[in-house]
Write an enzyme that holds these catalytic residues in place. Structure first.
Site, mmCIF file in Angstrom:
data_model
loop_
_atom_site.group_PDB
_atom_site.id
_atom_site.type_symbol
_atom_site.label_atom_id
_atom_site.label_comp_id
_atom_site.label_asym_id
_atom_site.label_seq_id
_atom_site.Cartn_x
_atom_site.Cartn_y
_atom_site.Cartn_z
ATOM 1 N N TYR A 102 0.853 -1.176 0.000
ATOM 2 C CA TYR A 102 0.000 0.000 0.000
ATOM 3 C C TYR A 102 0.898 1.236 0.000
ATOM 4 O O TYR A 102 1.427 1.631 1.025
ATOM 5 C CB TYR A 102 -0.895 0.043 1.237
ATOM 6 C CG TYR A 102 -1.965 -1.009 1.313
ATOM 7 C CD1 TYR A 102 -2.321 -1.773 0.201
ATOM 8 C CD2 TYR A 102 -2.646 -1.240 2.496
ATOM 9 C CE1 TYR A 102 -3.317 -2.730 0.290
ATOM 10 C CE2 TYR A 102 -3.655 -2.183 2.587
ATOM 11 C CZ TYR A 102 -3.980 -2.941 1.490
ATOM 12 O OH TYR A 102 -4.966 -3.885 1.577
ATOM 13 N N PHE B 95 -14.377 -5.706 0.071
ATOM 14 C CA PHE B 95 -15.564 -5.276 -0.664
ATOM 15 C C PHE B 95 -16.835 -5.588 0.151
ATOM 16 O O PHE B 95 -17.795 -6.148 -0.372
ATOM 17 C CB PHE B 95 -15.664 -5.948 -2.034
ATOM 18 C CG PHE B 95 -14.563 -5.603 -3.004
ATOM 19 C CD1 PHE B 95 -13.816 -4.438 -2.862
ATOM 20 C CD2 PHE B 95 -14.269 -6.439 -4.066
ATOM 21 C CE1 PHE B 95 -12.815 -4.115 -3.759
ATOM 22 C CE2 PHE B 95 -13.261 -6.123 -4.974
ATOM 23 C CZ PHE B 95 -12.531 -4.956 -4.817
ATOM 24 N N PRO C 125 -16.803 -1.010 -12.082
ATOM 25 C CA PRO C 125 -17.989 -0.931 -12.941
ATOM 26 C C PRO C 125 -18.602 -2.313 -13.173
ATOM 27 O O PRO C 125 -17.888 -3.291 -13.377
ATOM 28 C CB PRO C 125 -17.448 -0.332 -14.242
ATOM 29 C CG PRO C 125 -16.208 0.400 -13.838
ATOM 30 C CD PRO C 125 -15.610 -0.401 -12.713
#
Length: 303
Positions: free
Chosen positions: A58, A217, A224
């Site tokens: 990260y 998530f 998308p």
């Protein structure tokens, strides 16, 4: 932990007792100053978060360094969990590349130790590339699970990591990994994406309190074409009835759905952080849970 708040109640990740609502630090790099990142991290700890999820890829490494700058010397009960299996490239649209070879796993743990200022990382997840979306393993990055686990076990035996988790794996890979002493699983999972329900059930069925299930998530993907929890009409209706946000309903359902679930929602905003942690105070009735269960066609779990 008895004298501190523990949002969501107390769960476990390996031998570590943690609040069930934690914090995912990935967003603390892009479009965030060091001062803002420190403010978010310190506020999280003030609110009872003692499970922070990070990775040396990260940033690269910048999120780890910001955690150290904000929180070291670390609270005694803070459990920092990292992951290995990728490296930062900065390229778009995915700024990561696979780093699956055993030597790369070891190098990533060494990066964690140096960047975080730790002698041992409490838990490190092996991020496999068996499930999408995102990275795929090609060429010499297609590495046998047993070779990876052997390196992770060696790192644990050397005291550089405390426990081993695994990420982005289907049920059959988890089953192969269990003899290594897996303490947590990180897979994509949410109210509107329950493809990994069997894997969750397998984690819950393990001895004691089960293997920690730490979904990423948790509100659906921002990519998308993927469903989002906040777009679901049932979620919106229940949020309106309770006077909370759709995101809080989605996260509260995760906590109610399985007792071994730990949440690590991420944000770069203190206001959003407080909203996420406020999920712990959202009480879903049995009727609301049944309505939400029906969204994914999954029966309520038995205990």
């Amino acid at each position: 932990m008895a004298d501190k708040p523990h949002p969501g109640g107390i769960g476990s990740i390996g031998t570590n007792a943690v609040a069930r609502v934690g914090y995912g630090a990935m967003q603390l790099f892009e479009a965030t100053s060091e001062q803002d990142a420190a403010a978010v991290l310190r506020r999280a700890v003030e609110l009872g978060v003692n499970h922070i999820d990070t990775a040396s890829f990260y940033g690269p490494g910048e999120v780890n360094r910001r955690i150290r700058e904000a929180l070291a010397p670390y609270p005694d009960d803070l459990v920092i969990v990292s992951k290995v299996g990728a490296r930062y490239t900065g390229e778009q649209p995915i700024p990561l590349a696979a780093a699956q070879r055993p030597a790369e796993l070891r190098a990533a743990v060494e990066d964690d130790l140096r960047q975080l200022g730790l002698d041992r990382v409490p838990v490190v997840n092996l991020r496999r590339l068996d499930l999408g979306p995102g990275l795929q393993a090609e060429g010499d990055q297609v590495v046998d699970l047993d070779d990876q686990l052997a390196e992770m076990i060696a790192l644990r035996d050397e005291g550089k990591i405390g426990a081993i988790g695994i990420s982005s794996v289907p049920l059959e890979v988890l089953r192969r990994a269990l003899p290594a002493g897996i303490v947590c699983v990180q897979n994509a999972y949410s109210l509107v994406d329950r493809a990994q329900e069997e894997t969750l059930a397998a984690c819950k069925a393990q001895g004691g309190e089960g293997i920690a299930w730490v979904p990423f998530f948790p509100l659906g993907s921002s990519l998308p074409g993927f469903p989002k929890v906040s777009d679901n009409a049932v979620v919106a209706d229940i949020a309106g009835e309770l006077g909370v946000t759709p995101a809080q309903v989605g996260l509260a359902w995760l906590l109610a759905h399985a007792p071994n679930t730990l949440l690590i929602p991420g944000t770069r905003s203190i206001a959003h952080l407080e909203e996420n942690i406020g999920t712990a105070d959202v009480a879903l009735s049995a009727g609301a849970i049944a309505r939400l269960d029906a969204v994914g066609g999954v029966e309520a779990p038995t205990t």
